[in-house]
Scaffold this motif. Structure first.
Motif, PDB file in Angstrom:
ATOM      1  N   GLY A  33       0.792  -1.207   0.000  1.00  0.00           N
ATOM      2  CA  GLY A  33       0.000   0.000   0.000  1.00  0.00           C
ATOM      3  C   GLY A  33       0.828   1.263   0.000  1.00  0.00           C
ATOM      4  O   GLY A  33       2.061   1.226   0.002  1.00  0.00           O
ATOM      5  N   THR A  34       0.129   2.393  -0.004  1.00  0.00           N
ATOM      6  CA  THR A  34       0.746   3.710   0.033  1.00  0.00           C
ATOM      7  C   THR A  34       0.375   4.386   1.342  1.00  0.00           C
ATOM      8  O   THR A  34      -0.781   4.327   1.779  1.00  0.00           O
ATOM      9  N   GLU A  51      -3.154   3.357   2.586  1.00  0.00           N
ATOM     10  CA  GLU A  51      -4.118   2.975   1.558  1.00  0.00           C
ATOM     11  C   GLU A  51      -3.696   1.635   0.968  1.00  0.00           C
ATOM     12  O   GLU A  51      -2.636   1.528   0.343  1.00  0.00           O
ATOM     13  N   LEU A  52      -4.503   0.598   1.189  1.00  0.00           N
ATOM     14  CA  LEU A  52      -4.168  -0.734   0.681  1.00  0.00           C
ATOM     15  C   LEU A  52      -4.368  -0.778  -0.820  1.00  0.00           C
ATOM     16  O   LEU A  52      -5.392  -0.339  -1.338  1.00  0.00           O
ATOM     17  N   HIS A  53      -3.376  -1.338  -1.522  1.00  0.00           N
ATOM     18  CA  HIS A  53      -3.508  -1.464  -2.972  1.00  0.00           C
ATOM     19  C   HIS A  53      -4.637  -2.427  -3.310  1.00  0.00           C
ATOM     20  O   HIS A  53      -4.774  -3.478  -2.669  1.00  0.00           O
ATOM     21  N   ALA A  63      -6.568  -5.141   5.471  1.00  0.00           N
ATOM     22  CA  ALA A  63      -6.622  -3.991   6.372  1.00  0.00           C
ATOM     23  C   ALA A  63      -7.122  -4.394   7.743  1.00  0.00           C
ATOM     24  O   ALA A  63      -6.567  -3.984   8.778  1.00  0.00           O
ATOM     25  N   LEU A  64      -8.173  -5.200   7.745  1.00  0.00           N
ATOM     26  CA  LEU A  64      -8.723  -5.634   9.019  1.00  0.00           C
ATOM     27  C   LEU A  64      -7.735  -6.481   9.786  1.00  0.00           C
ATOM     28  O   LEU A  64      -7.575  -6.341  11.003  1.00  0.00           O
ATOM     29  N   ARG A  65      -7.013  -7.351   9.074  1.00  0.00           N
ATOM     30  CA  ARG A  65      -6.045  -8.218   9.730  1.00  0.00           C
ATOM     31  C   ARG A  65      -4.905  -7.410  10.339  1.00  0.00           C
ATOM     32  O   ARG A  65      -4.496  -7.626  11.474  1.00  0.00           O
ATOM     33  N   GLY A  89     -14.356   1.010  -2.623  1.00  0.00           N
ATOM     34  CA  GLY A  89     -13.730  -0.286  -2.823  1.00  0.00           C
ATOM     35  C   GLY A  89     -12.308  -0.387  -2.315  1.00  0.00           C
ATOM     36  O   GLY A  89     -11.647  -1.412  -2.509  1.00  0.00           O
ATOM     37  N   ARG A  90     -11.810   0.639  -1.679  1.00  0.00           N
ATOM     38  CA  ARG A  90     -10.448   0.620  -1.125  1.00  0.00           C
ATOM     39  C   ARG A  90     -10.512   0.632   0.392  1.00  0.00           C
ATOM     40  O   ARG A  90     -11.431   1.187   0.983  1.00  0.00           O
ATOM     41  N   SER A  91      -9.495   0.029   0.998  1.00  0.00           N
ATOM     42  CA  SER A  91      -9.414  -0.033   2.458  1.00  0.00           C
ATOM     43  C   SER A  91      -8.268   0.836   2.943  1.00  0.00           C
ATOM     44  O   SER A  91      -7.214   0.921   2.300  1.00  0.00           O
ATOM     45  N   TYR A  92      -8.472   1.453   4.105  1.00  0.00           N
ATOM     46  CA  TYR A  92      -7.484   2.368   4.668  1.00  0.00           C
ATOM     47  C   TYR A  92      -7.308   2.068   6.157  1.00  0.00           C
ATOM     48  O   TYR A  92      -8.288   1.840   6.869  1.00  0.00           O
TER      49      TYR A  92
END
Length: 527
Positions: A33-34, A51-53, A63-65, A89-92
């Motif tokens: 991620g970034t 920000e997860l790719h 992200a949750l893990r 649709g992106r996880s942070y």
């Protein structure tokens, strides 16, 4: 129109994530991620947003893990997670913002750190890892880029648990692909074996080397070269690691069972910070519980990882199956400080043991008598070892199959193939004590051990007694024998000076550590 920029990082972003977090500068980008510097509009504070790719392998689950892993770990040297959000649709992952770069940045911009700073970092990271391991969390990607250094305070912060393994979860690579940074990855993980907390400790050993020298000791020009270096090549810590060598050697033991534990490493590093020297590991160490990836669980206790070993002598063949001679100089050269006194013509030895020791051709030396030693009560030695009561007035535990030999000054236990040589000498205490004797032996190393190199003598203690440790490499006594590594420890006790040493081929140094560990820990003078 291009996005505005921030002088402290990369381009800013005009998004408002989850209606609350506005990115202001890109801080870094990795495989998963970034990371952005962002303003928390609700609380009016600066945060870091990862920000997860979208192609990172299930971003929401990842992200949750990661958030779950970090949330379990309450420690001042572990990054704090504030929130996990999703948008478009992106996880942070929203985390505390640590003002300051990573250790990788520090090494790139300013070069290596000194031993005291490396020790301080190591203590902080050991605390973070120990807390994580107690929660059943393995980091699995400890490297300089994942260690943050806070400006002003010097706080060390472990971050990026993106490939951490938690109880009851799979890794991010659902296809079973390798995850991690090869230069900092333990050999058991490289070989596909089960990994535990010990694997993170190996990574710490490599990281300490990088902090002290600028790069991992396993850095090579190709991935294949890195894999070979980690799994097979002789491990050569950089010269800059010399002040912390007992810690580095202990953490970079390829056998995870013998690898230095976190409590031991912490104690050694704290001793260095306090005194400027690294002592030998206390032999009163009681192993802590190991944590399996399925959660906290105890494992069988292991022997303390030896940071020191002893060096021994070479038994050489004379004429006939029952004839042996001793080389004129033992491996340590020290042998109590006057090994050259043993020189002279070889003489036929008498073999009184039930089976003769394996012997090899070589120059003649002092007389050797091969005798049987009295076994100690059964059940006191670990598997593969036997405990003996030696006729010369001490008891210790030696590998099964090692044969006892003597000359008029020393006792030796030698492996059947002659590769491992364990030696013991008892004498009255001498002027200068163990440290003085070892320093003299080091000064004379090139005259007693061909190709003598990398010699180091440090003051330490043995069960509360003044002691000294001498370690070095050398070329062996013959081309056929090849390069060897020697560990030698001497200490004063009740008016006597005891000296225990082991020598082995450089490529089998890990085995030598285990043999020494067992012998020295079990050594007991007769009353």
């Amino acid at each position: 129109m291009s996005a505005p920029s921030d002088p402290r990082g990369g381009p800013a972003d005009e998004r408002l994530i989850a209606g609350r977090y506005r990115p202001t500068a890109r801080l870094g980008r990795g495989g998963m991620g970034t990371v952005w510097r962002a303003q928390d509009q609700l609380l009016g504070r600066q945060v870091a947003v990862k920000e997860l790719h979208p192609d990172g392998g299930g971003p929401a689950m990842a992200a949750l893990r990661e958030a779950r892993a970090v949330a379990q770990i309450k420690h001042p040297h572990v990054i704090v997670v504030h929130d996990v959000v999703e948008q478009d649709g992106r996880s942070y992952i929203v985390m505390e913002l640590v003002e300051g770069g990573s250790l990788a940045d520090r090494l790139r911009l300013r070069g290596p750190v000194d031993a005291a700073e490396a020790a301080r970092m190591g203590i902080a990271l050991l605390g973070a890892l120990s807390t994580a391991h107690r929660q059943g969390v393995l980091h699995r990607d400890l490297k300089p880029a994942n260690v943050l250094l806070e400006e002003g305070t010097g706080r060390v912060v472990l971050t990026d648990f993106g490939i951490a393994q938690l109880p009851g979860t799979t890794t991010i690579s659902e296809e079973g692909a390798f995850v991690g940074s090869p230069e900092y990855t333990a050999p058991e993980r490289m070989q596909g074996a089960a990994a535990g907390p010990e694997s993170d400790l190996w990574s710490l050993g490599a990281l300490l080397c990088a902090a002290l020298s600028g790069e991992s000791p396993f850095h090579r020009d190709s991935l294949g070269g890195v894999l070979h270096a980690v799994v097979t090549d002789e491990i050569r810590p950089p010269a800059a690691a010399a002040p912390l060598l007992p810690v580095v050697h202990g953490l970079l033991d390829r056998d995870p069972v013998r690898r230095l534990g976190a409590p031991e490493a912490t104690e050694l590093l704290k001793a260095y910070v306090a005194t400027g020297s690294t002592p030998v590991t206390p032999r009163t160490y009681t192993p802590t519980e190991r944590v399996a990836v399925t959660g906290p669980a105890s494992r069988p206790k292991r022997a303390r990882t030896a940071l020191v070993a002893a060096a021994a002598v070479v038994v050489l063949a004379g004429a006939g199956a029952a004839t042996a001679v001793l080389l004129s100089s033992d491996d340590s050269g020290q042998g109590g400080g006057n090994a050259q006194a043993a020189t002279g013509g070889g003489t036929t030895a008498t073999v009184t043991a039930s089976s003769a020791a394996s012997v090899r051709p070589g120059p003649a030396g002092a007389t050797v008598t091969v005798t049987a030693s009295e076994p100690a009560p059964a059940g006191t030695a670990p598997a593969g070892y036997r405990t003996v009561r030696d006729p010369d007035g001490f008891s210790l535990t030696v590998p099964a199959g090692f044969t006892r030999t003597t000359d008029d000054r020393r006792v030796f236990y030698v492996s059947p193939d002659g590769a491992f040589r364990l030696g013991i000498r008892l004498q009255n205490s001498v002027s200068g004590g163990p440290l003085g004797v070892m320093r003299l032996a080091d000064a004379n190393g090139s005259s007693t051990n061909p190709g003598y190199r990398d010699g180091k003598v440090v003051a330490t203690t043995h069960q509360g007694h003044d002691a000294a440790l001498w370690e070095f490499s050398w070329n062996g006594f013959s081309t056929a024998e090849g390069p060897r590594h020697t560990y030698d420890e001497s200490w004063d006790e009740s008016g006597k000076m005891y000296d225990v040493w082991v020598s082995a081929p450089i490529g089998r140094r890990d085995e030598a550590k285990r043999h020494f560990d067992t012998a020295l820990d079990s050594f007991t003078p007769s009353a």
